[in-house]
Design a protein around this motif. Sequence first.
Motif, PDB file in Angstrom:
ATOM      1  N   TYR A  52      10.601  -0.330   8.863  1.00 37.36           N
ATOM      2  CA  TYR A  52      10.415  -1.781   8.906  1.00 37.36           C
ATOM      3  C   TYR A  52      11.702  -2.387   9.488  1.00 37.36           C
ATOM      4  O   TYR A  52      12.808  -2.045   9.039  1.00 37.36           O
ATOM      5  CB  TYR A  52      10.237  -2.358   7.498  1.00 37.36           C
ATOM      6  CG  TYR A  52       8.826  -2.390   6.941  1.00 37.36           C
ATOM      7  CD1 TYR A  52       7.782  -1.677   7.506  1.00 37.36           C
ATOM      8  CD2 TYR A  52       8.545  -3.170   5.808  1.00 37.36           C
ATOM      9  CE1 TYR A  52       6.491  -1.731   6.959  1.00 37.36           C
ATOM     10  CE2 TYR A  52       7.264  -3.228   5.266  1.00 37.36           C
ATOM     11  CZ  TYR A  52       6.247  -2.507   5.846  1.00 37.36           C
ATOM     12  OH  TYR A  52       4.982  -2.565   5.304  1.00 37.36           O
ATOM     13  N   HIS A 106       0.859   5.143   1.758  1.00 39.51           N
ATOM     14  CA  HIS A 106       0.222   5.827   2.880  1.00 39.51           C
ATOM     15  C   HIS A 106      -0.624   6.960   2.299  1.00 39.51           C
ATOM     16  O   HIS A 106      -0.243   7.591   1.321  1.00 39.51           O
ATOM     17  CB  HIS A 106       1.260   6.355   3.871  1.00 39.51           C
ATOM     18  CG  HIS A 106       1.922   5.234   4.630  1.00 39.51           C
ATOM     19  ND1 HIS A 106       3.003   5.412   5.446  1.00 39.51           N
ATOM     20  CD2 HIS A 106       1.617   3.898   4.693  1.00 39.51           C
ATOM     21  CE1 HIS A 106       3.330   4.244   5.973  1.00 39.51           C
ATOM     22  NE2 HIS A 106       2.516   3.315   5.527  1.00 39.51           N
ATOM     23  N   HIS A 121       4.752  -0.014  -0.483  1.00 35.78           N
ATOM     24  CA  HIS A 121       5.693  -1.008   0.045  1.00 35.78           C
ATOM     25  C   HIS A 121       5.034  -2.371   0.198  1.00 35.78           C
ATOM     26  O   HIS A 121       3.885  -2.468   0.604  1.00 35.78           O
ATOM     27  CB  HIS A 121       6.305  -0.540   1.366  1.00 35.78           C
ATOM     28  CG  HIS A 121       5.384   0.234   2.249  1.00 35.78           C
ATOM     29  ND1 HIS A 121       4.964   1.516   1.944  1.00 35.78           N
ATOM     30  CD2 HIS A 121       4.763  -0.080   3.416  1.00 35.78           C
ATOM     31  CE1 HIS A 121       4.146   1.949   2.885  1.00 35.78           C
ATOM     32  NE2 HIS A 121       3.993   0.987   3.799  1.00 35.78           N
ATOM     33  N   HIS A 132       0.842  -1.215   0.000  1.00 34.30           N
ATOM     34  CA  HIS A 132       0.000   0.000   0.000  1.00 34.30           C
ATOM     35  C   HIS A 132       0.868   1.253   0.000  1.00 34.30           C
ATOM     36  O   HIS A 132       2.039   1.199   0.371  1.00 34.30           O
ATOM     37  CB  HIS A 132      -0.887   0.015   1.260  1.00 34.30           C
ATOM     38  CG  HIS A 132      -0.084  -0.044   2.524  1.00 34.30           C
ATOM     39  ND1 HIS A 132       0.273  -1.225   3.129  1.00 34.30           N
ATOM     40  CD2 HIS A 132       0.466   0.943   3.281  1.00 34.30           C
ATOM     41  CE1 HIS A 132       0.996  -0.975   4.197  1.00 34.30           C
ATOM     42  NE2 HIS A 132       1.145   0.330   4.313  1.00 34.30           N
ATOM     43  N   GLU A 150       7.804   5.370   7.208  1.00 31.63           N
ATOM     44  CA  GLU A 150       7.615   4.193   8.064  1.00 31.63           C
ATOM     45  C   GLU A 150       8.952   3.492   8.229  1.00 31.63           C
ATOM     46  O   GLU A 150       9.808   3.559   7.342  1.00 31.63           O
ATOM     47  CB  GLU A 150       6.616   3.251   7.392  1.00 31.63           C
ATOM     48  CG  GLU A 150       6.398   1.946   8.123  1.00 31.63           C
ATOM     49  CD  GLU A 150       5.080   1.286   7.737  1.00 31.63           C
ATOM     50  OE1 GLU A 150       4.460   1.715   6.742  1.00 31.63           O
ATOM     51  OE2 GLU A 150       4.684   0.345   8.430  1.00 31.63           O
TER      52      GLU A 150
HETATM   53 ZN    ZN Z   1       2.842   1.079   5.498  1.00 29.21          ZN
END
Ligand code: ZN
Length: 186
Positions: free
Chosen positions: A99, A91, A135, A89, A97
């Motif tokens: 990870y 944002h 991502h 998706h 973000e």
């Molecule tokens: Zn995300």
Amino acid sequence: MILEKDFSFFDWEYLQLEKPTDIYVKKLSDMKEHFIDNSSVLKILDFADLVLYKVEKFEPEKRKGNLIFSVTSLYPGTVGREYFFTQGHYHQNDFAEIYICLKGKGLLLLKDKNNEQVYNFEKGSISHINSNFAHRVVNIGDEMLKFISVYNVDAGFDYEKVIKEGGFSTKIVKSENSKGYKIETL
Ligand code: ZN
Ligand code: F6R
């Protein structure tokens, strides 16, 4: 005041949150249009609706600037030749973000309208994902892949934009001799 509900314990043995505020699973039936090989999707669904991944979230109150912490557990496996992946998706809002991969062997796919990139993503990898990239994580190993995500409560999810752009054109498939993976572009 610091509230007890703002804390969750992390179980380092099982790599899971002890007090998630939400848990959901994504099954093959939720993801069927994202795999290349529709006849393999249907064959598997005839037999069972596999869970592809589980997400445990710890979401604090929706206050400006607050962060969500979540753990994704992505099963190993393939649909036809294509390895299991998270849907992926953008944002909705301009928030990045992080990870952090805790376990397993995978690839991180990033895309915007014009480009796609593939990065190794395995135990120990930390990726900062800029707000303008969609991502997706692909599990190319033979064990569960687990990763933590940290993102702003106001980030929002835009799955539709990826679909409107035709999805991720980078496909991660088993190589013909079944040793390792191959990157194919649609
Ligand atoms: Zn995300
Ligand atoms: C949150 C985030 C992850 C994913 C999760 C499942 O912004 O990127 O927590 O939500 O890994 O993947 P999707 O949401 O793509 O199904």
